[in-house]
Structures are given as structure tokens and as C-alpha cells.
Scaffold this motif. Structure first.
Motif, mmCIF file in Angstrom:
data_model
loop_
_atom_site.group_PDB
_atom_site.id
_atom_site.type_symbol
_atom_site.label_atom_id
_atom_site.label_comp_id
_atom_site.label_asym_id
_atom_site.label_seq_id
_atom_site.Cartn_x
_atom_site.Cartn_y
_atom_site.Cartn_z
ATOM 1 N N SER A 137 0.838 -1.189 0.000
ATOM 2 C CA SER A 137 0.000 0.000 0.000
ATOM 3 C C SER A 137 0.878 1.246 0.000
ATOM 4 N N VAL A 140 1.871 10.739 -1.303
ATOM 5 C CA VAL A 140 0.826 9.852 -0.789
ATOM 6 C C VAL A 140 -0.104 10.683 0.079
ATOM 7 N N GLU A 177 -5.961 9.034 2.118
ATOM 8 C CA GLU A 177 -7.296 8.766 1.582
ATOM 9 C C GLU A 177 -7.567 7.276 1.654
ATOM 10 N N ARG A 180 -3.467 7.046 -1.104
ATOM 11 C CA ARG A 180 -3.494 7.055 -2.568
ATOM 12 C C ARG A 180 -2.309 7.838 -3.105
ATOM 13 N N TYR A 228 -0.459 10.246 -5.812
ATOM 14 C CA TYR A 228 -0.693 11.342 -6.745
ATOM 15 C C TYR A 228 0.647 11.914 -7.192
ATOM 16 N N GLY A 279 -4.152 8.981 -8.371
ATOM 17 C CA GLY A 279 -5.058 8.536 -7.303
ATOM 18 C C GLY A 279 -5.100 7.036 -7.114
ATOM 19 N N LEU A 280 -3.963 6.370 -7.295
ATOM 20 C CA LEU A 280 -3.898 4.911 -7.217
ATOM 21 C C LEU A 280 -3.716 4.450 -5.774
ATOM 22 N N ALA A 281 -4.404 3.356 -5.417
ATOM 23 C CA ALA A 281 -4.396 2.879 -4.027
ATOM 24 C C ALA A 281 -3.434 1.722 -3.786
ATOM 25 N N SER A 303 0.782 0.361 -4.611
ATOM 26 C CA SER A 303 2.074 0.904 -5.028
ATOM 27 C C SER A 303 2.843 -0.015 -5.974
ATOM 28 N N ASP A 359 -1.087 0.555 -15.094
ATOM 29 C CA ASP A 359 -1.001 1.833 -14.377
ATOM 30 C C ASP A 359 0.175 2.663 -14.877
#
Length: 325
Positions: A193, A210, A213, A218, A220, A228-230, A232, A237
Motif C-alpha cells: 500500500s 501519498v 485517503e 493514494r 498522486y 489517485g492509485l491505491a 504501489s 497503471d
């Protein structure tokens, strides 16, 4: 770990593996009642086991949600090495990414295993993931993989030797018989994460940030509203890859002990609903018969019931693969 290899290991008995996947449900739109809970005969389940590779689309599609998870079971990938994977796609084209990786990754990993001498295997598998990730973008196009991807929980096994690779937040849990009437549940992958310190450090060093959120943070671009990816680490992606997201898996390898009786691979649709201990207990219920599909089905169904109680409309795709030794 760097010296890990399957060289000289006798194949032994093929593990008993089976998987079940269930499509999730979108949150109800304003003024729309949530969809009814699925019935067992309603076509939401995909059940896999036996020889060969499972199809990439891990379950049929209900009216309002396509299942972006995937399952792969290859009992003999190369020279007696078996490969087992669970995928969890995300983004608009997550299913396309999952389908492509499920179809094409085995060839890359097989080549890595064939070339992976002691001291080289982990690097070779990492290289295989990187090559597959580049080929994925070339095959599907940047627009498809810009904000879509998939995680992957990997198990390679030959005889008593096991190699587990984690990519993202699809988790692998080891079931252990403690010998005193109790069970142990050991996570052998790290949920990758954005809030994990080592992951965040890499993201920040790459020009990302990070934000606090959700439950895991998330990713950015610094000062920007994207991507906005949750997770890593993932296949695809492509936009987030500019900001520290990587396709490199993290490994753990060991010689299986007599008390290690199963591995559970699952998407976060399971792990966000139940803990490691509960999943191992369900697997233990089917341990004597080694009915891996029944064990996976029990885990998936129970996870779905928990989601129904807590999700307030939205339910994640839920996939579980159980391997008995």
C-alpha cells in the motif's frame, strides 16, 4: 533469498489447488435500490481446479459489475514447477489488463524459471514481470493501461520448495498446524500500500506524494489531482509508473515444513472482509478431503456475506485460490 533456486529439487506430488471467484456490485445510484444478493445458482461464481490454466475472466458478469479478478493454475509450468496466481484488476480497463496478463505472463515466467540458476532466479522473475509489463502496454496501448492495472499474488512450487511473490494488495497466507490443536495463519506477502514507509519513500523520490485517503492512502503526482492509485505495485497503471509505482514483486522462499498444510491466495475482496485466521480456519475445515474448491467457495461466500452487511451497496470482486500440500 538471493540463492533461491529450484535446481536439483524433485517434482514430487502435484499440490491440490482450486479457486472460486465472484463478481462484485456497484454502489446503487441515487434513487436506485441496491441489487439483490446473488443466489448460488445465479452465475456469479467461477470455479477452477484440476489441470491446465484457468480462464482469465474468473466469473460471469452480473448486469451492473464485470469481474476484474482473475485466476491462473498451471500445475506444470516448466520442469515440474507449478505456478498459481490470483489477479485483481482495477480501473476502467482492469479486466482487459487482467485478461492479457493471465494469458501472457506464464510464458515470461517459464523462461525465467528455465534460466534461473542459484543467485539469479529472483532477478529473472523480476525481469519477466518487467518485460510482460512493457509488452502489455505495447499490446493494449497507453490509453488502456494509463489508469488501469492489476495486482498479482504468485506461488511457484516444486516438490517441497516454495517461492511466493507479492505485487500489490492481493495477499498470500500460509496455513500452519501448530501441533497442539491450534492453527497458525502467517501472511507471507506484504500488502504493498502507498502508506507502507518503504513504498512511500520510493513514491516521493519519484515525484509523487501519498495522501491520506481510504484505508491505505493514494498516490498522486505532487500537487496534482491524478492518478489517485491505491496500490504501489501493479501491472499496467502506466501514468502512476512515473511516480514510483513499480511492477517489481517482493519474494519469500522456503522449504515447506510438515506443519505447512495450505496456502491461500486471495484478492482484497477477501482480506477486506475477513482476517487471515478466519481464512485458514475455513481451509482447515476441508483439509482432510483436500477439497480446495469447496474451501475457496466457503471463503468467498462468507466474504460476500460480510460485504453485504458492511458495504452499503458497493461490493468488491472476491477471489480465492486454496492450495493443499
Amino acid at each position: 533469498m538471493q540463492a533461491f533456486s529450484f535446481d536439483g529439487v524433485q517434482p514430487g506430488q502435484v499440490p491440490v489447488a482450486g479457486a472460486v471467484s465472484m463478481a462484485g456490485r456497484q454502489a446503487a445510484k441515487p434513487g436506485q435500490a441496491p441489487a439483490a444478493a446473488p443466489q448460488q445458482s445465479g452465475g456469479l461464481f467461477g470455479m477452477f481446479g484440476g489441470g491446465g490454466a484457468a480462464p482469465a475472466a474468473a466469473a460471469q458478469v452480473p448486469p451492473d459489475k464485470e469481474n476484474q479478478d482473475g485466476v491462473l493454475l498451471v500445475p506444470n509450468l516448466y520442469d515440474g514447477v507449478g505456478m498459481y496466481l490470483v489477479f485483481d484488476g482495477h480501473g476502467e480497463y482492469g479486466l482487459s489488463v487482467t485478461n492479457w496478463v493471465t494469458k501472457n505472463l506464464p510464458a515470461y515466467v517459464a523462461g525465467a524459471v528455465a534460466e534461473g540458476r542459484p543467485g539469479q532466479l529472483l532477478n529473472r522473475v523480476t525481469d519477466a514481470y518487467r518485460l510482460a509489463d512493457r509488452a502489455l502496454q505495447e499490446a493494449l496501448g497507453y490509453d488502456t493501461v494509463e489508469d488501469s492495472g492489476t495486482t498479482a499474488a504468485l506461488v511457484l512450487t516444486k516438490g517441497s520448495r516454495l517461492l511466493v511473490g507479492g505485487l500489490g494488495d492481493s495477499r498470500v497466507v500460509l496455513g500452519v498446524d501448530n501441533g497442539d490443536g491450534t492453527l497458525g495463519a502467517q501472511a507471507v506477502t506484504l500488502d504493498q500500500s502507498p502508506i507502507v514507509p518503504a513504498e512511500e519513500q520510493r513514491i516521493v523520490a519519484s515525484g509523487g506524494e501519498v495522501r491520506d485517503e481510504g484505508t491505505s492512502g493514494r498516490i498522486y503526482a505532487a500537487g496534482q489531482p491524478w492518478p489517485g492509485l491505491a496500490v504501489s505495485r501493479a501491472f499496467g497503471d502506466a501514468d502512476a509508473k512515473q511516480y514510483g509505482v513499480t511492477v517489481d514483486p517482493q519474494f519469500i522462499g522456503w522449504n515447506r515444513r510438515p506443519q505447512d498444510f495450505c496456502l491461500i491466495l486471495a484478492s482484497d475482496g477477501v482480506w477486506n472482509a475477513m482476517g487471515n485466521d478466519a481464512a485458514v480456519q475455513y481451509a482447515n475445515d476441508y483439509r482432510q478431503t483436500k477439497d480446495s474448491k469447496a474451501a475457496a467457495k466457503a471463503i468467498v461466500e462468507t466474504s460476500r456475506e460480510i460485504w453485504e452487511e458492511m458495504a452499503r451497496g458497493r461490493i468488491d470482486d472476491i477471489t480465492c485460490l486454496v492450495i493443499y500440500f
